[in-house]
Design a protein around this motif. Structure first.
Motif, short mmCIF file in Angstrom:
data_model
loop_
_atom_site.label_atom_id
_atom_site.label_comp_id
_atom_site.label_asym_id
_atom_site.label_seq_id
_atom_site.Cartn_x
_atom_site.Cartn_y
_atom_site.Cartn_z
N GLY A 1 0.82 -1.22 0.00
CA GLY A 1 0.00 0.00 0.00
C GLY A 1 0.85 1.26 0.00
N ARG A 2 1.96 1.24 0.73
CA ARG A 2 2.83 2.42 0.76
C ARG A 2 3.50 2.64 -0.60
NH1 ARG A 2 0.35 1.59 4.58
NH2 ARG A 2 -1.01 2.73 3.23
N VAL A 3 3.88 1.55 -1.26
CA VAL A 3 4.49 1.68 -2.60
C VAL A 3 3.46 2.23 -3.58
CG1 VAL A 3 5.46 0.39 -4.55
CG2 VAL A 3 6.24 -0.10 -2.22
N LYS A 4 2.23 1.73 -3.49
CA LYS A 4 1.17 2.24 -4.36
C LYS A 4 0.98 3.73 -4.13
CE LYS A 4 -3.71 1.53 -5.39
NZ LYS A 4 -4.92 0.79 -5.04
N ARG B 1 1.69 9.44 -6.08
CA ARG B 1 2.06 10.85 -5.85
C ARG B 1 3.00 11.39 -6.92
NH1 ARG B 1 2.93 11.46 0.64
NH2 ARG B 1 0.85 10.82 1.21
N GLY B 2 3.46 10.52 -7.81
CA GLY B 2 4.32 10.95 -8.90
C GLY B 2 5.76 11.20 -8.50
#
Length: 79
Positions: free
Chosen positions: A57-60, A65-66
């Protein structure tokens, strides 16, 4: 020191891969294991791992956020 490994070559090109430090790799593996924890000598939990789904989820979130644009060849520190 940093070590590079040749992973592919052609007549004009050599591809190198820089593998992570083994200590950093082990810490990262532990942090992605929700059953792992590190305690001090008194038994106080200093840090504990989280589920792989939390990390995914953090990687997603990071990609959304670009901050990194893999589709444009910008992998940043993700790789």
């Amino acid at each position: 020191g940093t070590y590079a490994n040749a992973i592919a070559s052609s007549k004009d090109t050599l591809k190198l891969c820089y593998f992570p430090d083994p200590v950093c790799s082990r810490i990262a593996m532990c942090l992605m294991d929700e059953d792992w924890k590190m305690s001090d000598s008194n038994g106080n939990v200093l840090v504990k791992g989280l589920a792989k789904t939390w990390w995914a989820g953090r990687v997603k979130e990071l990609y959304s956020r670009g901050l990194c644009s893999p589709e444009k060849g910008n992998f940043g520190e993700i790789m």
